[in-house]
Write an enzyme that holds these catalytic residues in place. Structure first.
Site, mmCIF file in Angstrom:
data_model
loop_
_atom_site.group_PDB
_atom_site.id
_atom_site.type_symbol
_atom_site.label_atom_id
_atom_site.label_comp_id
_atom_site.label_asym_id
_atom_site.label_seq_id
_atom_site.Cartn_x
_atom_site.Cartn_y
_atom_site.Cartn_z
ATOM 1 N N ASN A 10 0.163 -1.433 -8.032
ATOM 2 C CA ASN A 10 0.359 -2.628 -7.646
ATOM 3 C C ASN A 10 -1.012 -3.282 -7.241
ATOM 4 O OD1 ASN A 10 -0.279 -5.077 -6.083
ATOM 5 N ND2 ASN A 10 -0.700 -4.208 -4.271
ATOM 6 N N LYS A 12 -1.651 -6.338 -7.683
ATOM 7 C CA LYS A 12 -2.560 -7.291 -7.190
ATOM 8 C C LYS A 12 -3.523 -8.401 -7.817
ATOM 9 C CE LYS A 12 -4.437 -3.726 -3.638
ATOM 10 N NZ LYS A 12 -5.269 -3.264 -2.164
ATOM 11 N N HIS A 94 3.522 -6.128 1.939
ATOM 12 C CA HIS A 94 1.970 -5.601 1.908
ATOM 13 C C HIS A 94 0.495 -5.922 2.624
ATOM 14 C CE1 HIS A 94 -1.933 -4.169 0.048
ATOM 15 N NE2 HIS A 94 -1.414 -4.005 -0.550
ATOM 16 N N GLU A 96 -1.640 -7.048 2.366
ATOM 17 C CA GLU A 96 -3.045 -7.958 2.695
ATOM 18 C C GLU A 96 -1.828 -9.447 3.006
ATOM 19 O OE1 GLU A 96 -3.772 -7.145 -1.065
ATOM 20 O OE2 GLU A 96 -4.863 -5.120 -0.882
ATOM 21 N N GLU A 164 1.214 2.537 4.688
ATOM 22 C CA GLU A 164 0.334 2.773 4.075
ATOM 23 C C GLU A 164 -1.068 1.761 5.202
ATOM 24 O OE1 GLU A 164 0.065 1.218 -0.516
ATOM 25 O OE2 GLU A 164 0.514 -0.859 0.864
ATOM 26 N N GLY A 170 -7.753 0.846 -0.359
ATOM 27 C CA GLY A 170 -8.737 0.299 -1.423
ATOM 28 C C GLY A 170 -10.165 0.133 -0.846
ATOM 29 N N SER A 210 -5.687 4.417 -1.024
ATOM 30 C CA SER A 210 -6.915 4.577 -2.549
ATOM 31 C C SER A 210 -5.840 6.434 -2.341
ATOM 32 C CB SER A 210 -7.867 5.549 -1.252
ATOM 33 O OG SER A 210 -8.636 4.144 -0.663
HETATM 34 C C1 PEP Z 1 -2.292 -1.180 -2.480
HETATM 35 O O1 PEP Z 1 -2.396 -2.199 -2.445
HETATM 36 O O2 PEP Z 1 -1.113 -1.298 -2.005
HETATM 37 C C2 PEP Z 1 -3.071 -0.209 -2.352
HETATM 38 C C3 PEP Z 1 -2.920 1.235 -1.801
HETATM 39 O O3 PEP Z 1 -4.055 -0.081 -3.306
HETATM 40 P P1 PEP Z 1 -5.362 0.509 -3.086
HETATM 41 O O4 PEP Z 1 -4.852 2.003 -4.400
HETATM 42 O O5 PEP Z 1 -6.536 1.009 -4.268
HETATM 43 O O6 PEP Z 1 -5.999 1.990 -1.605
#
Ligand code: PEP
Length: 247
Positions: A10, A12, A94, A96, A164, A170, A210
Site C-alpha cells: 500500500n 498510500k 483501510h 485511514e 490491520e 505506520g 508495521s
Molecule cells: C498499511 O498501510 O496498510 C500498513 C499496514 O502500513 P504499515 O505497513 O506502514 O504499517
C-alpha cells in the site's frame, strides 16, 4: 486447495513517477517467488503509469473507489473507471479511510458490493484501535466491520481480508505472531459460522501493520496468516523479502 500466499503493498499518498520507477526496478530485480500473488496499491493518478511499469506477475490496485458507477460525486472514482483502465483490484476499508475520512461500516459495505458487482477484486481491511484492544473488544470490532460487508457480499471468491490493527499501522509496533494468529483464527471461525465453511477455508486473511523484512517470516508461519498488507516497507527493496517470506 491450499490458500495462495498473497502480499499487498500500500503505497498510500506517496511517490512520483521517479520513485515508482525505482520501486519497479527493485521488483524487476526480485527475484519474486512465483507462488505468491502480488498486488500494489497505487495512488489513482499513477495507476496507469505504474501498471505500464510493474513487472509481469505484479498487479496494481486502487486504494479506494466509490459505490456508484458515475455522477455528481466530485473527486471520486468508480469501479467502472478502474475496470476501464484495466485495474483488477481495489483496497477498501483501510483504517485511514475509516478514521481520517470518516468512512462508516455501511459505506464500506456498499463500496465492496459495487466493486465486486463490477468485477473488481477487493482487499477488505478491518482492525481495531488501541483503546478497543485494551477494552477487550478486538473480536467484537472486527466482526462488526466484517458483518456489515457480509450482509452485502454474495460471493467471497474475489475478496481478500486484511486484518490491520490500527495501533500497528505506520507505528513500528507490530502485532506479535500470536496476536495476529488469534484474530485471524477468530475471523476464520466467524466466516465458518456466519457464512460457510468453504469461505472460511478458501479466503486469504492477510496481516497488516508495521510488517518488515525482519518480522515477516514469523508472521507468515502462523497457520491462519496467508500473507501481508504492507505500507511503509512496500516502498523499499525490503518488500522483495516480505514477498518471499513464505519460502
Ligand atoms: C498499511 O498501510 O496498510 C500498513 C499496514 O502500513 P504499515 O505497513 O506502514 O504499517
Amino acid at each position: 486447495m491450499p490458500r495462495k500466499f498473497f502480499v499487498g503493498g500500500n503505497w498510500k499518498m506517496n511517490g512520483d513517477k521517479k520513485s515508482i520507477d525505482g520501486i519497479c526496478d527493485f521488483l524487476k530485480k526480485g527475484p519474486l517467488d512465483k507462488n505468491v500473488e502480488i498486488v500494489v496499491g497505487v495512488p489513482s493518478v499513477y495507476l496507469e503509469y505504474a501498471k505500464s511499469k510493474v513487472p509481469a506477475g505484479v498487479l496494481c490496485a486502487a486504494q479506494n473507489c466509490y459505490k456508484e458507477p458515475k455522477g455528481a460525486f466530485t473527486g471520486e472514482i468508480s469501479p467502472e473507471m478502474l475496470k476501464d483502465i484495466g485495474i483488477e483490484w481495489v483496497i477498501l476499508g483501510h483504517s485511514e479511510r475509516r478514521n481520517v475520512f470518516g468512512e462508516t461500516d455501511e459505506l464500506i459495505a456498499e463500496k465492496c458490493k459495487h466493486a465486486l458487482d463490477t468485477g473488481l477484486k477487493v482487499i477488505l481491511c478491518c482492525g481495531e484501535k488501541l483503546e478497543e484492544r485494551e477494552a477487550g473488544k478486538t473480536e467484537e470490532v472486527v466482526v462488526r466491520q466484517l458483518t456489515a460487508c457480509a450482509k452485502k457480499i454474495k460471493d467471497w471468491t474475489h475478496v481478500v481480508v486484511a486484518y490491520e490493527p490500527v495501533w500497528a499501522i505506520g507505528t513500528g509496533k507490530t502485532a506479535t505472531p500470536a496476536q495476529a494468529q488469534e484474530v485471524h483464527a477468530q475471523i476464520r471461525n466467524w466466516m465458518k459460522e456466519k457464512i460457510n465453511p468453504g469461505v472460511a477455508d478458501n479466503t486469504r486473511i492477510l496481516y497488516g501493520g508495521s510488517v518488515t523484512a525482519d518480522n515477516c517470516r514469523d508472521l507468515a508461519k502462523q497457520p491462519d496468516v496467508d500473507g501481508s498488507l504492507v505500507g511503509g516497507a512496500s516502498l523499499k527493496p525490503d518488500f522483495v523479502k516480505i514477498v518471499n517470506a513464505a519460502k
